[in-house]
Design a protein around this motif. Structure first.
Motif, PDB file in Angstrom:
ATOM      1  N   ARG A  25       0.615  -1.088   0.007  1.00  0.00           N
ATOM      2  CA  ARG A  25      -0.042  -0.107  -0.069  1.00  0.00           C
ATOM      3  C   ARG A  25       0.760   1.523  -0.014  1.00  0.00           C
ATOM      4  N   PHE A  26       2.030   1.134   0.642  1.00  0.00           N
ATOM      5  CA  PHE A  26       2.768   2.397   0.534  1.00  0.00           C
ATOM      6  C   PHE A  26       4.115   2.234  -0.190  1.00  0.00           C
ATOM      7  N   VAL A  27       4.421   3.489  -0.792  1.00  0.00           N
ATOM      8  CA  VAL A  27       5.647   3.523  -1.557  1.00  0.00           C
ATOM      9  C   VAL A  27       6.630   4.355  -0.807  1.00  0.00           C
ATOM     10  N   LEU A  28       7.871   3.514  -0.398  1.00  0.00           N
ATOM     11  CA  LEU A  28       8.849   4.110   0.432  1.00  0.00           C
ATOM     12  C   LEU A  28      10.009   4.979  -0.164  1.00  0.00           C
ATOM     13  N   GLY A  29      10.304   5.766   0.789  1.00  0.00           N
ATOM     14  CA  GLY A  29      11.455   6.928   0.149  1.00  0.00           C
ATOM     15  C   GLY A  29      11.173   8.124   0.850  1.00  0.00           C
ATOM     16  N   TYR A  30      12.203   9.034   0.902  1.00  0.00           N
ATOM     17  CA  TYR A  30      12.189  10.503   1.345  1.00  0.00           C
ATOM     18  C   TYR A  30      12.798  11.426   0.309  1.00  0.00           C
ATOM     19  N   PRO A  31      11.780  12.585   0.376  1.00  0.00           N
ATOM     20  CA  PRO A  31      12.453  13.568  -0.564  1.00  0.00           C
ATOM     21  C   PRO A  31      13.441  14.229  -0.103  1.00  0.00           C
ATOM     22  N   SER A  32      14.675  13.774  -0.313  1.00  0.00           N
ATOM     23  CA  SER A  32      15.978  14.274   0.293  1.00  0.00           C
ATOM     24  C   SER A  32      16.286  15.838  -0.212  1.00  0.00           C
ATOM     25  N   HIS A  33      15.690  16.199  -1.281  1.00  0.00           N
ATOM     26  CA  HIS A  33      15.716  17.441  -1.870  1.00  0.00           C
ATOM     27  C   HIS A  33      15.378  18.680  -0.907  1.00  0.00           C
ATOM     28  N   LEU A  34      14.181  18.099   0.020  1.00  0.00           N
ATOM     29  CA  LEU A  34      13.607  19.126   0.827  1.00  0.00           C
ATOM     30  C   LEU A  34      14.876  19.678   2.173  1.00  0.00           C
ATOM     31  N   PHE A  35      15.542  18.553   2.436  1.00  0.00           N
ATOM     32  CA  PHE A  35      16.683  18.804   3.472  1.00  0.00           C
ATOM     33  C   PHE A  35      17.989  18.512   3.226  1.00  0.00           C
ATOM     34  N   SER A  36      18.325  18.581   1.654  1.00  0.00           N
ATOM     35  CA  SER A  36      19.736  18.303   1.256  1.00  0.00           C
ATOM     36  C   SER A  36      20.569  19.585   1.777  1.00  0.00           C
ATOM     37  N   SER A  37      20.080  20.772   1.757  1.00  0.00           N
ATOM     38  CA  SER A  37      20.871  22.012   1.824  1.00  0.00           C
ATOM     39  C   SER A  37      20.456  22.538   3.362  1.00  0.00           C
ATOM     40  N   GLN A  38      19.584  22.218   4.005  1.00  0.00           N
ATOM     41  CA  GLN A  38      19.223  22.775   5.473  1.00  0.00           C
ATOM     42  C   GLN A  38      18.726  21.453   6.193  1.00  0.00           C
ATOM     43  N   THR A  39      18.655  21.854   7.512  1.00  0.00           N
ATOM     44  CA  THR A  39      18.140  20.806   8.462  1.00  0.00           C
ATOM     45  C   THR A  39      16.946  21.096   8.798  1.00  0.00           C
ATOM     46  N   VAL A  40      16.002  20.137   8.964  1.00  0.00           N
ATOM     47  CA  VAL A  40      14.533  20.293   9.035  1.00  0.00           C
ATOM     48  C   VAL A  40      14.252  19.432  10.278  1.00  0.00           C
ATOM     49  N   LYS A  41      13.070  19.491  10.964  1.00  0.00           N
ATOM     50  CA  LYS A  41      12.506  18.812  11.741  1.00  0.00           C
ATOM     51  C   LYS A  41      11.020  18.022  11.249  1.00  0.00           C
ATOM     52  N   GLY A  42      11.059  16.806  11.599  1.00  0.00           N
ATOM     53  CA  GLY A  42       9.537  16.177  11.094  1.00  0.00           C
ATOM     54  C   GLY A  42       9.084  15.418  12.326  1.00  0.00           C
ATOM     55  N   ARG A  43       7.752  14.951  12.158  1.00  0.00           N
ATOM     56  CA  ARG A  43       7.182  14.301  13.154  1.00  0.00           C
ATOM     57  C   ARG A  43       6.603  12.858  12.838  1.00  0.00           C
ATOM     58  N   VAL A  44       6.909  11.663  13.588  1.00  0.00           N
ATOM     59  CA  VAL A  44       6.302  10.351  13.075  1.00  0.00           C
ATOM     60  C   VAL A  44       4.811  10.598  13.481  1.00  0.00           C
ATOM     61  N   VAL A  45       4.006  10.492  12.581  1.00  0.00           N
ATOM     62  CA  VAL A  45       2.573  10.706  12.456  1.00  0.00           C
ATOM     63  C   VAL A  45       1.868   9.594  12.994  1.00  0.00           C
ATOM     64  N   GLU A  46       2.291   8.218  12.296  1.00  0.00           N
ATOM     65  CA  GLU A  46       1.539   7.063  12.359  1.00  0.00           C
ATOM     66  C   GLU A  46       2.482   5.873  12.032  1.00  0.00           C
ATOM     67  N   LEU A  47       2.295   4.786  12.676  1.00  0.00           N
ATOM     68  CA  LEU A  47       3.190   3.528  12.353  1.00  0.00           C
ATOM     69  C   LEU A  47       2.269   2.508  11.729  1.00  0.00           C
ATOM     70  N   HIS A  48       2.419   2.210  10.470  1.00  0.00           N
ATOM     71  CA  HIS A  48       1.215   1.511   9.716  1.00  0.00           C
ATOM     72  C   HIS A  48       1.806   0.108   9.311  1.00  0.00           C
ATOM     73  N   HIS A  49       0.956  -0.761   9.155  1.00  0.00           N
ATOM     74  CA  HIS A  49       1.126  -2.236   8.837  1.00  0.00           C
ATOM     75  C   HIS A  49       0.901  -2.335   7.343  1.00  0.00           C
ATOM     76  N   ASP A  50       1.875  -2.741   6.496  1.00  0.00           N
ATOM     77  CA  ASP A  50       1.798  -3.005   5.085  1.00  0.00           C
ATOM     78  C   ASP A  50       1.953  -4.601   5.011  1.00  0.00           C
ATOM     79  N   PRO A  51       0.674  -5.179   4.253  1.00  0.00           N
ATOM     80  CA  PRO A  51       0.548  -6.432   4.144  1.00  0.00           C
ATOM     81  C   PRO A  51       1.570  -7.117   3.190  1.00  0.00           C
TER      82      PRO A  51
END
Length: 240
Positions: free
Chosen positions: A24-50
């Motif tokens: 159900r989920f496509v894995l990967g992170y958009p590294s272009h958002l933080f390649s030049s600066q450090t940002v903070k994010g939050r873990v919203v949920e932990l999902h089960h992928d069959p």
């Protein structure tokens, strides 16, 4: 005419022997958002992928939501850092050049900006061996050393799901329903080749269940011969 072997029927690619893996989920992170600066994010949920053997973490960074393999110790509500100046703590997304030697990392980019391609299986991790100029040498789960660009991002920590394959099924019925969910009932239960007749399997015939020919076969062998140790790197007892 003799019966076709199991390898020939599987190699044909019919729906009976085709695995039905629905992710159900496509894995990967958009590294272009933080390649030049450090940002903070939050873990919203932990999902089960069959289709996977580990939980999937939903992360929000600057209004952008992406999914990554959850590492051991990650929890809902955790604030993670992503960027070149992020600390190499568990769950943070940092470039390999900022990771100390001996640290365990996962979901490693093969090339800068691809979102993470290496080491994404349950319970797996890679170890940072050394930094050589603008390249970083990592030790993969296969114990093979690989050299990648130091600008590649990775998640600090071990992918969750360690020991998943250690738990036995215990009951044939549980194994039956698991195989059914994977659309592989045509291969279960599996009968040993040495217990068959010679016309039904290359290992069949004889007394005592002993093979009548060598077990390793070539990678280029036809489907009817691809039984046993296919393209084995080595045989025999491993020397310590």
């Amino acid at each position: 005419m003799p019966k076709r072997t199991m390898a020939q029927r599987i190699g044909h690619g019919s729906p009976v022997y085709r695995a039905s893996i629905q992710r159900r989920f496509v894995l990967g992170y958009p590294s272009h958002l933080f390649s030049s600066q450090t940002v903070k994010g939050r873990v919203v949920e932990l999902h089960h992928d069959p289709g996977r053997g580990y939980p999937v973490a939903e992360v929000k960074v600057d209004g952008t939501t992406f999914y990554v393999p959850a590492v051991m110790g990650l929890y809902v509500g955790q604030v993670i850092e992503a960027g070149p100046n992020a600390s190499p703590s568990v769950g943070n997304i940092v470039p390999l050049e900022s990771v100390p030697e001996g640290t365990s990392v996962s979901c490693i980019e093969l090339r800068p900006g691809d979102g993470g391609k290496l080491v994404r299986g349950s319970g797996t991790f890679a170890e940072v061996v050394s930094h050589v100029g603008d390249r970083t040498i990592i030790r993969l789960p296969s114990r093979k050393l690989k050299e990648v660009d130091s600008r590649c991002f990775a998640i600090v920590g071990v992918v969750a799901g360690l020991g998943r394959t250690d738990k036995p099924f215990l009951k044939a019925g549980k194994k039956f329903h698991w195989m059914k969910s994977k659309h592989r009932l045509g291969r279960y239960p599996r009968v040993r080749g040495v217990a068959m007749q010679p016309v039904k399997h290359p290992f069949g015939g004889g007394a005592g269940g002993k093979l009548s020919r060598p077990e390793p076969v070539k990678r280029t062998a036809p489907p009817g011969q691809k039984i046993g140790l296919i393209a084995a790197r080595r045989t025999g007892r491993k020397k310590r």
